[in-house]
Design a protein around this motif. Structure first.
Motif, PDB file in Angstrom:
ATOM      1  N   ILE A 167      -2.956  13.630  14.500  1.00  0.00           N
ATOM      2  CA  ILE A 167      -3.835  14.315  13.534  1.00  0.00           C
ATOM      3  C   ILE A 167      -4.721  13.295  12.814  1.00  0.00           C
ATOM      4  N   MET A 168      -4.095  12.218  12.349  1.00  0.00           N
ATOM      5  CA  MET A 168      -4.848  11.219  11.590  1.00  0.00           C
ATOM      6  C   MET A 168      -5.913  10.555  12.455  1.00  0.00           C
ATOM      7  N   GLY A 169      -5.541  10.241  13.699  1.00  0.00           N
ATOM      8  CA  GLY A 169      -6.493   9.599  14.610  1.00  0.00           C
ATOM      9  C   GLY A 169      -7.670  10.515  14.911  1.00  0.00           C
ATOM     10  N   SER A 170      -7.350  11.784  15.099  1.00  0.00           N
ATOM     11  CA  SER A 170      -8.390  12.757  15.391  1.00  0.00           C
ATOM     12  C   SER A 170      -9.353  12.887  14.202  1.00  0.00           C
ATOM     13  N   CYS A 171      -8.804  12.997  12.995  1.00  0.00           N
ATOM     14  CA  CYS A 171      -9.643  13.049  11.782  1.00  0.00           C
ATOM     15  C   CYS A 171     -10.515  11.812  11.669  1.00  0.00           C
ATOM     16  N   TYR A 172      -9.937  10.663  11.959  1.00  0.00           N
ATOM     17  CA  TYR A 172     -10.681   9.406  11.833  1.00  0.00           C
ATOM     18  C   TYR A 172     -11.887   9.396  12.763  1.00  0.00           C
ATOM     19  N   MET A 173     -11.662   9.799  14.017  1.00  0.00           N
ATOM     20  CA  MET A 173     -12.752   9.765  14.995  1.00  0.00           C
ATOM     21  C   MET A 173     -13.808  10.833  14.692  1.00  0.00           C
ATOM     22  N   GLN A 174     -13.378  11.958  14.122  1.00  0.00           N
ATOM     23  CA  GLN A 174     -14.350  12.955  13.668  1.00  0.00           C
ATOM     24  C   GLN A 174     -15.198  12.376  12.544  1.00  0.00           C
ATOM     25  N   ALA A 175     -14.503  11.795  11.577  1.00  0.00           N
ATOM     26  CA  ALA A 175     -15.173  11.346  10.357  1.00  0.00           C
ATOM     27  C   ALA A 175     -16.072  10.146  10.595  1.00  0.00           C
ATOM     28  N   THR A 176     -15.601   9.163  11.363  1.00  0.00           N
ATOM     29  CA  THR A 176     -16.362   7.918  11.456  1.00  0.00           C
ATOM     30  C   THR A 176     -17.230   7.835  12.701  1.00  0.00           C
ATOM     31  N   GLU A 177     -16.866   8.535  13.781  1.00  0.00           N
ATOM     32  CA  GLU A 177     -17.670   8.468  15.004  1.00  0.00           C
ATOM     33  C   GLU A 177     -18.438   9.765  15.254  1.00  0.00           C
ATOM     34  N   GLY A 178     -18.213  10.750  14.398  1.00  0.00           N
ATOM     35  CA  GLY A 178     -18.955  11.996  14.519  1.00  0.00           C
ATOM     36  C   GLY A 178     -18.576  12.857  15.713  1.00  0.00           C
TER      37      GLY A 178
ATOM     38  N   SER B  67       0.831  -1.208   0.000  1.00  0.00           N
ATOM     39  CA  SER B  67       0.000   0.000   0.000  1.00  0.00           C
ATOM     40  C   SER B  67       0.862   1.252   0.000  1.00  0.00           C
ATOM     41  N   LYS B  68       1.953   1.207   0.778  1.00  0.00           N
ATOM     42  CA  LYS B  68       2.847   2.357   0.877  1.00  0.00           C
ATOM     43  C   LYS B  68       3.501   2.666  -0.457  1.00  0.00           C
ATOM     44  N   VAL B  69       3.949   1.628  -1.128  1.00  0.00           N
ATOM     45  CA  VAL B  69       4.642   1.819  -2.406  1.00  0.00           C
ATOM     46  C   VAL B  69       3.652   2.184  -3.515  1.00  0.00           C
ATOM     47  N   VAL B  70       2.525   1.524  -3.557  1.00  0.00           N
ATOM     48  CA  VAL B  70       1.576   1.749  -4.652  1.00  0.00           C
ATOM     49  C   VAL B  70       0.777   3.039  -4.442  1.00  0.00           C
ATOM     50  N   LEU B  71       0.256   3.232  -3.240  1.00  0.00           N
ATOM     51  CA  LEU B  71      -0.629   4.387  -3.008  1.00  0.00           C
ATOM     52  C   LEU B  71       0.131   5.642  -2.588  1.00  0.00           C
ATOM     53  N   LYS B  72       1.309   5.455  -2.003  1.00  0.00           N
ATOM     54  CA  LYS B  72       2.096   6.559  -1.433  1.00  0.00           C
ATOM     55  C   LYS B  72       1.381   7.146  -0.211  1.00  0.00           C
ATOM     56  N   THR B  73       2.131   7.957   0.538  1.00  0.00           N
ATOM     57  CA  THR B  73       1.520   8.588   1.716  1.00  0.00           C
ATOM     58  C   THR B  73       0.905   9.932   1.304  1.00  0.00           C
ATOM     59  N   LEU B  74       0.024  10.442   2.127  1.00  0.00           N
ATOM     60  CA  LEU B  74      -0.605  11.746   1.883  1.00  0.00           C
ATOM     61  C   LEU B  74       0.425  12.856   2.097  1.00  0.00           C
ATOM     62  N   PRO B  75       0.214  14.023   1.490  1.00  0.00           N
ATOM     63  CA  PRO B  75       1.158  15.123   1.689  1.00  0.00           C
ATOM     64  C   PRO B  75       1.275  15.469   3.180  1.00  0.00           C
ATOM     65  N   GLY B  76       2.487  15.606   3.682  1.00  0.00           N
ATOM     66  CA  GLY B  76       2.689  15.958   5.091  1.00  0.00           C
ATOM     67  C   GLY B  76       2.724  14.772   6.028  1.00  0.00           C
ATOM     68  N   ILE B  77       2.454  13.582   5.500  1.00  0.00           N
ATOM     69  CA  ILE B  77       2.520  12.368   6.334  1.00  0.00           C
ATOM     70  C   ILE B  77       3.775  11.583   5.941  1.00  0.00           C
ATOM     71  N   ASP B  78       4.648  11.349   6.920  1.00  0.00           N
ATOM     72  CA  ASP B  78       5.871  10.591   6.627  1.00  0.00           C
ATOM     73  C   ASP B  78       5.639   9.093   6.614  1.00  0.00           C
ATOM     74  N   ARG B  79       4.807   8.642   7.549  1.00  0.00           N
ATOM     75  CA  ARG B  79       4.607   7.208   7.649  1.00  0.00           C
ATOM     76  C   ARG B  79       3.154   6.864   7.943  1.00  0.00           C
ATOM     77  N   PRO B  80       2.598   5.921   7.199  1.00  0.00           N
ATOM     78  CA  PRO B  80       1.254   5.473   7.521  1.00  0.00           C
ATOM     79  C   PRO B  80       1.282   4.695   8.848  1.00  0.00           C
ATOM     80  N   ALA B  81       0.157   4.672   9.514  1.00  0.00           N
ATOM     81  CA  ALA B  81       0.044   3.940  10.774  1.00  0.00           C
ATOM     82  C   ALA B  81      -1.146   2.999  10.702  1.00  0.00           C
ATOM     83  N   ILE B  82      -1.106   1.944  11.508  1.00  0.00           N
ATOM     84  CA  ILE B  82      -2.272   1.064  11.651  1.00  0.00           C
ATOM     85  C   ILE B  82      -3.018   1.520  12.900  1.00  0.00           C
ATOM     86  N   ALA B  83      -4.302   1.739  12.777  1.00  0.00           N
ATOM     87  CA  ALA B  83      -5.085   2.182  13.930  1.00  0.00           C
ATOM     88  C   ALA B  83      -5.984   1.045  14.389  1.00  0.00           C
ATOM     89  N   SER B  84      -6.143   0.926  15.688  1.00  0.00           N
ATOM     90  CA  SER B  84      -6.951  -0.169  16.213  1.00  0.00           C
ATOM     91  C   SER B  84      -8.002   0.370  17.165  1.00  0.00           C
TER      92      SER B  84
END
Lengths: 353, 353
Positions: B178-189, B130-147
């Motif tokens: 930042i990513m975790g915060s966006c996720y919880m805003q987006a998916t949990e409202g 996923s990292k190689v094919v999709l690349k990371t978003l601008p400003g993100i150095d490393r993708p993370a797995i969230a649980s």
């Protein structure tokens, strides 16, 4: 300073344990209750050596309590004027409370008047004072806190460091491995404790650079190193000593505590949700109580501070008397097994090899 | 490549989810079972947009299974010849299995043919590809797995990184926040998710240098940063997003899993130890089952790989069809909420602030 009240049976050395009268949420009552318990023949029967106990702290507080219980002649009272609070920073406790129960106790262990100090007080202060007063053993850079974790089939696993050292080099981790291995040999009678390195996968490529280097070095020691283990292995029967830095160890311990508390509260909620399940819970009560006993952290209360030139055991601050007795038993076992000498010797052998 | 079978309702965009036909212990049967379930009106009712599903993998294996279930016209079949095994190293999978279901799926998400890829396959390979094919978003150095972790009162807590990055700088950790915060805003409202930093005490002096620096920096962001949290807080209602490096996060997750398994086996042992407690367990059965459901990790199956320029969700390898449906729902929510755009925008705003 009063002399410990004890008699030496021929050929055996005494085990002389000093407890901190002021550590823990329910001190001093809980401490005194525990001291009453350890005076019983049942407790003494666990050890071949004779036992002697003392309590260190404010005389005006502890003396009446000892008399109330009628144990003033069986428990030595060692005076210390200061009390370290849970909110005191380690450095404040270390520098400004030199006549605290922990300070006085550590000095008496250093001087050989007592064999071990057991405290349910401020962990950071206990570690800081012990380090300065007792010093570390030769070849040990940093003492570690070790925590015993219950495992399946009544087994247990020792994890260290449980929180004393947030950042560790591979040499520190190897020293933890040696100390943990000595501890499990000495107190659990294992001949070659299996040592595992806490990692995020079993493969060699996993983990941080420090972890990878530690794994390579551990494989070259005489320890019974079995390689990487994971968080799920802490509760199994495949490893005896789990090595990690104090940050990871502390997170793991508190996660265990949180998981257990969450599951217990969820179960309670479900069991009390209907009459039928309430009736079921009532019938299953003794089983549920045995379950609680089995996974009760109190059963394994008593975290040894390993690597010090003297024996110090930390009890959980929230321990009740019974749990505090477990911590005292840990100290007795360490003294009985000459743990500090064993660690010194193992480190020496490792250096020479 | 077959076109996804979907209809667009006016004003809504579609949610087009591609699932890996070969990931997971019970694939492809489990995957097909899950696909049957997500075709139900009940599943679709969760979303205002219309849904389209596809499965990527070996045609000769998947085509007969789709036909057997009579869903060959409702699920697009995307051909990929290779299968990545659980034992394949991420680098081997990345370089040598370019026509694997994960590779093909990631490329189709990159090209915009599908909105998200869901896989129960090899985590390391899924992340690497996923990292190689999709690349990371601008400003993100490393993708993370969230649980997602279940918490008291039917709450939940998002923890990241759960294992993708063993070593992290404070900048990485802030990006996770930042990513975790966006996720919880987006998916949990949640309007302002409370972000905590996983540490070994609540005081500022605790933790490693990286953690202390991260805490200082987080306090200066616009995030709703509440300070240090501990392992015990993961199950409470006081924090929504818990940030940590992937080593610590993975140890915490596996320790949870181990604790829950240990407690369950201890409880089973006690409940079946006598006739009376067996009878009690029988009466309390539905409560015990509800308890199991509540703490069932399957309920929160579906760990988003955050920070990629495309949506990828990892399901537990041992997931059953129902748990895999949860993972598909996570992907649908992310697409529906435009998560990648939100993250990009938040990072941009943070940089400009």
């Amino acid at each position: 300073m009063p002399e410990p009240d004890h008699t030496t049976s021929e050929g055996d050395r005494d085990i002389r344990i000093l407890v901190d009268g002021h550590g823990g949420d329910s001190a001093p009552t809980m401490v005194l209750d525990a001291l009453e318990m350890v005076l019983s023949p049942k407790f003494a029967a666990q050890f071949s050596a004779s036992l002697a106990f003392g309590v260190v702290g404010q005389e005006e507080v502890l003396s009446p309590l000892l008399r109330e219980r009628g144990i003033e002649n069986r428990i030595s009272l060692v005076a210390a004027t200061d009390v370290i609070e849970m909110c005191d920073s380690p450095s404040h406790a270390l520098r400004r409370k030199k006549d605290s129960s922990i300070h006085v106790g550590a000095r008496l262990v250093r001087d050989g008047s007592w064999d071990a100090l057991v405290s349910a007080g401020n962990t950071g202060a206990l570690m800081a004072i012990s380090k300065v007063v007792l010093k570390t053993l030769p070849g040990i850079d940093r003492p570690a806190i070790a925590s015993m974790i219950p495992a399946v089939n009544d087994g247990c696993t020792l994890m260290l460091d449980a929180g004393a050292n947030s950042e560790c080099t591979s040499d520190h981790l190897i020293q933890f491995a040696i100390m943990g291995s000595c501890y499990m040999q000495a107190t659990e009678g294992l001949s070659a404790p299996r040592v595992g390195l806490l990692n995020i996968g079993s493969e060699d490529i996993k983990g941080t650079d420090v972890i990878k280097l530690t794994s390579t070095k551990l494989a070259e020691t005489d320890l019974n190193y079995i390689g990487n283990v994971e968080g799920t292995d802490l509760f199994g029967n495949d490893v005896d000593v789990v090595v990690c830095d104090g940050f990871v160890g502390n997170v793991a311990l508190k996660t265990m505590e949180g998981t257990a508390r969450f599951l217990a509260s969820s179960m309670r909620k479900e069991l009390t949700s209907s009459l039928v399940s309430k009736a079921g819970a009532l019938l299953a009560r003794s089983a549920l109580n045995r379950f609680k006993d089995r996974v009760n952290p109190g059963k394994y209360n008593g975290a040894p501070l390993l690597g010090l030139n003297g024996i110090v055991v930390k009890s959980h601050g929230g321990a009740d008397a019974e749990a505090f007795v477990s911590a005292i038993a840990v100290a007795c076992k360490e003294v009985d097994a000459n743990l500090t000498d064993r660690i010194t010797q193992s480190v020496q052998e490792m250096v020479e090899a």
